[in-house]
Design an enzyme around this catalytic site. Structure first.
Site, PDB file in Angstrom:
ATOM      1  CG  HIS A 108      12.561  -4.323  -2.064  1.00  0.00           C
ATOM      2  ND1 HIS A 108      12.522  -4.332  -0.692  1.00  0.00           N
ATOM      3  CD2 HIS A 108      13.815  -4.717  -2.392  1.00  0.00           C
ATOM      4  CE1 HIS A 108      13.696  -4.739  -0.222  1.00  0.00           C
ATOM      5  NE2 HIS A 108      14.504  -4.969  -1.238  1.00  0.00           N
ATOM      6  CG  ASP A 168      14.988 -10.203 -13.231  1.00  0.00           C
ATOM      7  OD1 ASP A 168      14.441 -11.190 -13.758  1.00  0.00           O
ATOM      8  OD2 ASP A 168      15.218  -9.136 -13.832  1.00  0.00           O
ATOM      9  CD  GLU A 281      15.201 -11.181 -17.222  1.00  0.00           C
ATOM     10  OE1 GLU A 281      16.195 -10.442 -17.020  1.00  0.00           O
ATOM     11  OE2 GLU A 281      14.346 -11.426 -16.360  1.00  0.00           O
TER      12      GLU A 281
HETATM   13  P1  FAD Z   1       5.895  -3.401  -1.363  1.00  0.00           P
HETATM   14  O1  FAD Z   1       6.764  -2.337  -1.899  1.00  0.00           O
HETATM   15  O2  FAD Z   1       5.933  -3.609   0.087  1.00  0.00           O
HETATM   16  O3  FAD Z   1       4.373  -3.147  -1.846  1.00  0.00           O
HETATM   17  C1  FAD Z   1       4.076  -2.884  -3.186  1.00  0.00           C
HETATM   18  C2  FAD Z   1       2.582  -2.561  -3.340  1.00  0.00           C
HETATM   19  O4  FAD Z   1       1.823  -3.721  -3.061  1.00  0.00           O
HETATM   20  C3  FAD Z   1       2.092  -1.495  -2.360  1.00  0.00           C
HETATM   21  O5  FAD Z   1       1.061  -0.750  -2.955  1.00  0.00           O
HETATM   22  C4  FAD Z   1       1.554  -2.312  -1.215  1.00  0.00           C
HETATM   23  O6  FAD Z   1       0.576  -1.607  -0.459  1.00  0.00           O
HETATM   24  C5  FAD Z   1       0.963  -3.506  -1.949  1.00  0.00           C
HETATM   25  N1  FAD Z   1       0.989  -4.714  -1.141  1.00  0.00           N
HETATM   26  C6  FAD Z   1       2.035  -5.276  -0.501  1.00  0.00           C
HETATM   27  N2  FAD Z   1       1.638  -6.401   0.126  1.00  0.00           N
HETATM   28  C7  FAD Z   1       0.331  -6.552  -0.158  1.00  0.00           C
HETATM   29  C8  FAD Z   1      -0.651  -7.497   0.196  1.00  0.00           C
HETATM   30  N3  FAD Z   1      -0.369  -8.527   0.982  1.00  0.00           N
HETATM   31  N4  FAD Z   1      -1.904  -7.340  -0.269  1.00  0.00           N
HETATM   32  C9  FAD Z   1      -2.236  -6.293  -1.059  1.00  0.00           C
HETATM   33  N5  FAD Z   1      -1.354  -5.346  -1.412  1.00  0.00           N
HETATM   34  C10 FAD Z   1      -0.088  -5.474  -0.961  1.00  0.00           C
HETATM   35  N6  FAD Z   1       9.312  -6.816 -10.375  1.00  0.00           N
HETATM   36  C11 FAD Z   1       9.117  -7.729 -11.332  1.00  0.00           C
HETATM   37  O7  FAD Z   1       7.999  -7.946 -11.780  1.00  0.00           O
HETATM   38  N7  FAD Z   1      10.177  -8.447 -11.813  1.00  0.00           N
HETATM   39  C12 FAD Z   1      11.436  -8.308 -11.332  1.00  0.00           C
HETATM   40  O8  FAD Z   1      12.344  -8.987 -11.788  1.00  0.00           O
HETATM   41  C13 FAD Z   1      11.650  -7.359 -10.315  1.00  0.00           C
HETATM   42  N8  FAD Z   1      12.870  -7.191  -9.778  1.00  0.00           N
HETATM   43  C14 FAD Z   1      13.052  -6.286  -8.789  1.00  0.00           C
HETATM   44  C15 FAD Z   1      14.321  -6.148  -8.229  1.00  0.00           C
HETATM   45  C16 FAD Z   1      14.535  -5.261  -7.205  1.00  0.00           C
HETATM   46  C17 FAD Z   1      15.920  -5.110  -6.628  1.00  0.00           C
HETATM   47  C18 FAD Z   1      13.464  -4.456  -6.738  1.00  0.00           C
HETATM   48  C19 FAD Z   1      13.690  -3.452  -5.669  1.00  0.00           C
HETATM   49  C20 FAD Z   1      12.199  -4.577  -7.295  1.00  0.00           C
HETATM   50  C21 FAD Z   1      11.976  -5.496  -8.319  1.00  0.00           C
HETATM   51  N9  FAD Z   1      10.734  -5.663  -8.907  1.00  0.00           N
HETATM   52  C22 FAD Z   1      10.532  -6.604  -9.863  1.00  0.00           C
HETATM   53  C23 FAD Z   1       9.596  -4.819  -8.513  1.00  0.00           C
HETATM   54  C24 FAD Z   1       8.792  -5.481  -7.421  1.00  0.00           C
HETATM   55  O9  FAD Z   1       8.107  -6.604  -7.913  1.00  0.00           O
HETATM   56  C25 FAD Z   1       7.732  -4.538  -6.855  1.00  0.00           C
HETATM   57  O10 FAD Z   1       8.290  -3.326  -6.474  1.00  0.00           O
HETATM   58  C26 FAD Z   1       7.056  -5.191  -5.664  1.00  0.00           C
HETATM   59  O11 FAD Z   1       5.937  -4.438  -5.304  1.00  0.00           O
HETATM   60  C27 FAD Z   1       7.984  -5.251  -4.490  1.00  0.00           C
HETATM   61  O12 FAD Z   1       7.515  -6.153  -3.548  1.00  0.00           O
HETATM   62  P2  FAD Z   1       7.454  -5.724  -2.043  1.00  0.00           P
HETATM   63  O13 FAD Z   1       7.117  -6.932  -1.273  1.00  0.00           O
HETATM   64  O14 FAD Z   1       8.652  -4.994  -1.620  1.00  0.00           O
HETATM   65  O15 FAD Z   1       6.182  -4.764  -2.123  1.00  0.00           O
END
Ligand code: FAD
Length: 527
Positions: A108, A168, A281
């Site tokens: 994400h 969120d 918020e």
């Molecule tokens: P990914 O996109 O899979 O990874 C993100 C980064 O972390 C990459 O660099 C990846 O290599 C690294 N990573 C993933 N897993 C690990 C691991 N196990 N160890 C080390 N590195 C790792 N953020 C907020 O703070 N607050 C919010 O309210 C919020 N709301 C959101 C709502 C939506 C609809 C979306 C799409 C995003 C939101 N985000 C929010 C942003 C979100 O927290 C970040 O984009 C987060 O990285 C997404 O998590 P993911 O598991 O999809 O990570």
């Protein structure tokens, strides 16, 4: 054969799930839903052969993310099922002269941060083990990093517990949010999610497994928290829990004057815990009847309408609203809850008559964005590109930011939520890697925009983001990007500041000297 073993595993796992949910098992027992992986031998050779083990559709999927802006295809995708898998992949990459590894939580990210061009994407989604410890000084959960926050919520609620700090949206992985910060309306009270972690298990870029905490290998512990995946792959995290409430009173209070909106938000976050809200918020909307960007998006239920005649004639192009919540238990009487609500609202200066309230379960409240996801998926907006921009703006500059950016550049709306709310710096440990402005209070401004069909192109929205960053730069606002994304070398140095950059680089040299990890962040490159 491999799949038969997997199915047996799943049965054992389902049985263990029942034990855990009955609250009898407190030791850490992972119950990952192991995937049918007939190709585990291929981990022994990550050469071109690795490509044979994944279908094109898997590499295509790993080249995409929620942002839809970058599309970088990896050489291979590995589904990690255990700590050993992570170690093997990282060591194999380290022994090659070019491979990089990007852990993928739930993909994400918005600018390719979990992608690895011609490298290995390590899909963490099968590592979902969750074990809750109810006893001891504080309750906690040990959770594998591929689990989603919604999984943790569901597991914790079965024993009446809950994490304290949220995002969120709950369909984000533990590893993904802990690599950034994890912020939401509870952050002003408990700090970001990274301030609520007691211990981590990490595989460094050298392939070493290290358990770290504030007491043990603290440099790695604080480095990894908000470390953008640069120092190690988190395999497991210990997260603090508290008693979960049953229900939430969820409210929205409308303002036409930015000064009132700002003052009330700052009052809420600085009031003593027992007199203030459990969540807060703030948002900006266009002062129009546009269903996506305007005031019709404010009421909390579809059967309640917004009486626009109550908007003062002095209102400008934007309206603002504060979203607050009070947690309570089903045993509390409505009369006492109403009194408590009245007391908390008494000192706030919102437009009388323009407040909205609803009572929902705690889960419904925390999982509120999921409802929007369903609607957005139906309209196609969920799959559209999302060129988001998230900024931390120092409190001293937020009025100027409102004047120069919100009211000037964004007065027609952004095609999605526009977040504007303050956070307290003392809830962030400066040893963690996330960069925040150097003021006691700073604002999150989140442009959660999407490039919808028929709306502005993604290129145009990206240009607008750059334009906003230039305004901040030329006005000397000293903002910091959250979920940062930079294209040029010197920008990362500037983001961290000289001392911060030296520390970040030192940590990189110590824990991932070959620059194998998280290449999609574009901070260091493997040469
Ligand atoms: P990914 O996109 O899979 O990874 C993100 C980064 O972390 C990459 O660099 C990846 O290599 C690294 N990573 C993933 N897993 C690990 C691991 N196990 N160890 C080390 N590195 C790792 N953020 C907020 O703070 N607050 C919010 O309210 C919020 N709301 C959101 C709502 C939506 C609809 C979306 C799409 C995003 C939101 N985000 C929010 C942003 C979100 O927290 C970040 O984009 C987060 O990285 C997404 O998590 P993911 O598991 O999809 O990570």
């Amino acid at each position: 054969m491999g799949c038969l073993v997997t199915r047996l595993l799943v049965l054992v796992i389902a049985f263990m799930d029942r034990i855990i949910t009955n609250g009898k098992l407190s030791d850490y027992i992972p119950w990952s839903s192991a995937l049918c992986k007939e190709d585990s031998d291929s981990l022994s050779g990550l050469g071109p052969k690795m490509n044979e083990t994944v279908s094109m559709s898997e590499t295509k999927r790993a080249a995409r993310d929620f942002g839809g802006v970058y599309n970088q295809k990896p050489a291979s995708v590995v589904y990690s099922e255990s700590l050993d898998d992570i170690v093997r992949v990282v060591r194999k990459a380290a022994s090659s002269d070019h491979l990089t590894v990007a852990a993928r939580g739930n993909g994400h990210s918005t600018y390719g941060q979990a992608q690895a061009l011609n490298g290995i994407v390590l899909d963490m989604s099968a590592m979902k083990g969750i074990a809750i410890q109810e006893e001891g000084v504080f309750p906690y959960v040990d959770v594998e990093a591929g689990a989603l926050w919604i999984d943790v919520l569901r597991a914790a609620l079965k024993v009446g517990l809950s994490p304290r700090s949220w995002t969120d949206y709950l369909f984000l992985s533990i590893g993904g949010t802990l690599s950034n910060a994890g912020i939401s309306g509870q952050t002003f009270r408990f700090g970001p999610q990274i301030s609520n972690v007691a211990q981590l298990e990490v595989v460094t870029g050298k392939g070493e497994v290290m358990t770290c905490s504030p007491q043990r290998h603290e440099e790695l512990f604080y480095g990894v928290l908000g470390g953008l995946g640069q120092f190690g792959i988190i395999s497991k995290a210990r997260i603090v829990l508290q008693r979960a409430p049953d229900k939430t009173r969820w409210m929205r209070l409308v303002y036409s004057d930015f000064e009132d909106f700002r003052r009330d938000q700052e009052l809420i976050i600085s009031s003593p815990e027992h007199t203030t809200f459990d969540y807060m918020e703030g948002f900006a909307v266009v002062n129009s009847n546009d269903h996506v960007n305007g005031w019709p998006s404010i009421p909390l239920s579809p059967d309640v309408t917004f009486d626009s005649t109550l908007i003062p004639a002095t209102a400008g192009p934007l309206l603002y609203f504060i979203e607050v919540a009070i947690y309570y238990n089903a045993t509390q009487s409505m009369a006492s809850l109403n009194k408590q609500t009245e007391r908390k609202l008494a000192s706030l200066n919102f437009i009388k008559g323009l407040s909205f309230s609803t009572d929902v379960t705690y889960v419904e409240f925390l999982n509120r964005v999921y409802r929007e996801e369903i609607a957005a998926r139906a309209s196609g907006a969920w799959d559209a590109p999302h060129p988001w921009l998230n900024l931390f703006v120092p409190k001293s500059k937020i009025v100027e930011f409102n004047d120069k950016v919100l009211k000037e550049v964004l007065a027609y709306g952004i095609g999605g939520p526009l977040l504007v709310y303050p956070l307290l710096k003392n809830k962030w440990d400066s040893r963690m890697s996330t960069v925040v402005p150097d003021e006691d209070v700073f604002y999150l401004v989140g442009l959660l925009r999407s490039s919808r069909h028929g709306g502005p192109s993604v290129e145009r929205l990206l240009e607008e983001n750059d334009h906003i960053l230039r305004i901040c730069e030329t006005s000397g606002m000293d903002i910091k990007q959250y979920l940062p994304h930079y294209k040029m070398d010197g920008e990362w140095r500037k983001h961290f500041g000289t001392t911060g950059w030296d520390r970040f680089k030192r940590r990189k040299e110590r824990y991932d000297p070959l620059a194998i990890l998280a290449p999609g962040q574009r901070i260091f490159s493997r040469s």
